[in-house]
Design an enzyme around this catalytic site. Sequence first.
Site, PDB file in Angstrom:
ATOM      1  N   HIS A 165       0.820  -1.228   0.000  1.00 18.30           N
ATOM      2  CA  HIS A 165       0.000   0.000   0.000  1.00 18.30           C
ATOM      3  C   HIS A 165       0.851   1.275   0.000  1.00 18.30           C
ATOM      4  CE1 HIS A 165      -3.600  -2.292   0.486  1.00 18.30           C
ATOM      5  NE2 HIS A 165      -3.293  -2.733   1.689  1.00 18.30           N
ATOM      6  N   ASP A 178      -2.927 -10.510  -2.554  1.00 20.58           N
ATOM      7  CA  ASP A 178      -3.449 -10.036  -1.269  1.00 20.58           C
ATOM      8  C   ASP A 178      -4.901  -9.587  -1.491  1.00 20.58           C
ATOM      9  OD1 ASP A 178      -2.171  -8.702   1.536  1.00 20.58           O
ATOM     10  OD2 ASP A 178      -3.954  -7.674   0.764  1.00 20.58           O
ATOM     11  N   HIS A 197      -6.411  -7.123  -0.511  1.00 17.67           N
ATOM     12  CA  HIS A 197      -6.539  -5.676  -0.685  1.00 17.67           C
ATOM     13  C   HIS A 197      -5.848  -5.231  -1.981  1.00 17.67           C
ATOM     14  CE1 HIS A 197      -6.713  -6.499   3.719  1.00 17.67           C
ATOM     15  NE2 HIS A 197      -7.805  -5.769   3.578  1.00 17.67           N
ATOM     16  N   ASP A 212      -4.827 -12.857   3.207  1.00 17.15           N
ATOM     17  CA  ASP A 212      -6.064 -12.308   3.758  1.00 17.15           C
ATOM     18  C   ASP A 212      -7.268 -12.541   2.849  1.00 17.15           C
ATOM     19  OD1 ASP A 212      -4.813 -10.519   2.077  1.00 17.15           O
ATOM     20  OD2 ASP A 212      -4.592  -8.936   3.586  1.00 17.15           O
TER      21      ASP A 212
HETATM   22  C1  9RB Z   1     -10.060   2.200   9.797  1.00 19.98           C
HETATM   23  C2  9RB Z   1      -9.327   2.322   8.631  1.00 19.98           C
HETATM   24  C3  9RB Z   1      -7.780  -0.709   7.429  1.00 19.98           C
HETATM   25  C4  9RB Z   1      -6.644  -0.362   6.744  1.00 19.98           C
HETATM   26  C5  9RB Z   1      -5.904  -1.370   6.078  1.00 19.98           C
HETATM   27  C6  9RB Z   1      -6.320  -2.686   6.104  1.00 19.98           C
HETATM   28  C7  9RB Z   1      -5.614  -3.791   5.460  1.00 19.98           C
HETATM   29  C8  9RB Z   1      -4.386  -3.779   5.048  1.00 19.98           C
HETATM   30  C9  9RB Z   1      -3.803  -4.954   4.439  1.00 19.98           C
HETATM   31  C10 9RB Z   1      -7.479  -2.996   6.769  1.00 19.98           C
HETATM   32  C11 9RB Z   1      -8.192  -2.012   7.442  1.00 19.98           C
HETATM   33  C12 9RB Z   1      -9.423   3.637   8.267  1.00 19.98           C
HETATM   34  C13 9RB Z   1     -10.291   0.995  10.611  1.00 19.98           C
HETATM   35  C14 9RB Z   1      -8.782   4.217   7.038  1.00 19.98           C
HETATM   36  O1  9RB Z   1      -3.805  -6.051   4.848  1.00 19.98           O
HETATM   37  N1  9RB Z   1      -3.250  -4.821   3.253  1.00 19.98           N
HETATM   38  O2  9RB Z   1      -2.767  -5.830   2.539  1.00 19.98           O
HETATM   39  N2  9RB Z   1      -8.542   0.201   8.132  1.00 19.98           N
HETATM   40  N3  9RB Z   1      -8.635   1.413   7.921  1.00 19.98           N
HETATM   41  N4  9RB Z   1     -10.168   4.271   9.155  1.00 19.98           N
HETATM   42  N5  9RB Z   1     -10.557   3.435  10.064  1.00 19.98           N
HETATM   43  C15 9RB Z   1     -11.382   3.799  11.174  1.00 19.98           C
HETATM   44 ZN    ZN Z   2      -4.120  -7.169   2.670  1.00 21.07          ZN
END
Ligand code: 9RB
Ligand code: ZN
Length: 376
Positions: free
Chosen positions: A144, A181, A183, A269
């Site tokens: 990312h 992945d 995402h 994931d």
């Molecule tokens: C939340 C936010 C996320 C950010 C990244 C991931 C996964 C990353 C991964 C999952 C949730 C934001 C909880 C923005 O595994 N990449 O491969 N959450 N992001 N704001 N809030 C409240």
């Molecule tokens: Zn991921």
Amino acid sequence: MSERRTGYVWDERYGWHDTGTYAGAIPAGGWVQPYHHFESPESKQRLAQLVAASGLERELAAIDARFATDDEILRVHTEEHLAYLQSQSDALRGGVCEDGISPIGHGSMEIARLAAGGVMEAVDAVIEGRVENAYALVRPPGHHATADAGMGFCMINNIAIAVAHARRVRGIERIAIVDWDVHHGNGTQDIFYEDPLTLTVSLHQDRCYPPDSGFLTERGRADGAGAALNIPLPPGSGRAAYLDAFERGVIPAVSAFQPELIIVASGYDASILDPLGRQMLTSATYRTMTARILELAEAHAGGRVVVVHEGGYSPAYVPFCGLAVLEELAGRSTDVMDPFAPFLEAMAGQELTNQQKALVDAVVKTLTNQPAPAFA
Ligand code: 9RB
Ligand code: ZN
């Protein structure tokens, strides 16, 4: 199954990147009781421990990680980003990436350097022919991170730094990145968006994270037009959807690109037991996707494959998915049977649905240079 010489990067210090006391991705405080961050060491450490316990580690060629230098990082990232990360990491209590939610522990920058350096070493070992392929079990993840910002638990883009290294130092020109992945690999896509020599292919859950990228219409820009491909699968996608996306999307795109090296951004994931994704993969599909990548690499890239660990947040299941990938790379089996497989594979949802097929149909249309159709 033919045995292959497979390199393996793991360093205990990858487990020491301290993501602190969050509840998932929410900082503790108020009604939020302190807990772990999603991106905690467990899933990766437990994979490393299974690689050791299974005996597979003895069959692999250990590759030592090293610290990426400023110059190597600056081939991809801005001075401002590097200086920001270093200052956050140097602070006694650490800090956070530019997105405000991705933790940086005290000293995490050194571990991020070790992750990028580990991937560069894996790439070097494959290019020099010391190993046929390699697995870099690194942390923190990278896909990312954009040139000027860390986000989504990523500080610096390990794969992008290794691509820049392979090109500058090793003279490798055409590199394909396949990111499975769950995402979107937005950082990697963004860094190479105008680069015709780096193909970025991302299979991901539609708008899982980030919510505003990874669309079919993103195909690269300027000289890089056509060298980015997104396969945004709907939630609930299982084996058949992923393999259809491979057969009709990933394989034709990578074959046409004729890479000299394939790098896989391997997150786990998209597994059915992952808390952050809503896909249905089991270890068997990770194994099959790895076999497809190896076939592609044999046909086009002299067999050169480097698999780089990204996300995956089920400490119980990531080890079995990661081991399946490693076994396939090495062309060896261990005594380990995925103990979840009978239970998970009895579940409905692995067959191709009309919606999944329609998405892959839309991807195929973009490959034949037709404008991307609107897809809801
Ligand atoms: C939340 C936010 C996320 C950010 C990244 C991931 C996964 C990353 C991964 C999952 C949730 C934001 C909880 C923005 O595994 N990449 O491969 N959450 N992001 N704001 N809030 C409240
Ligand atoms: Zn991921």
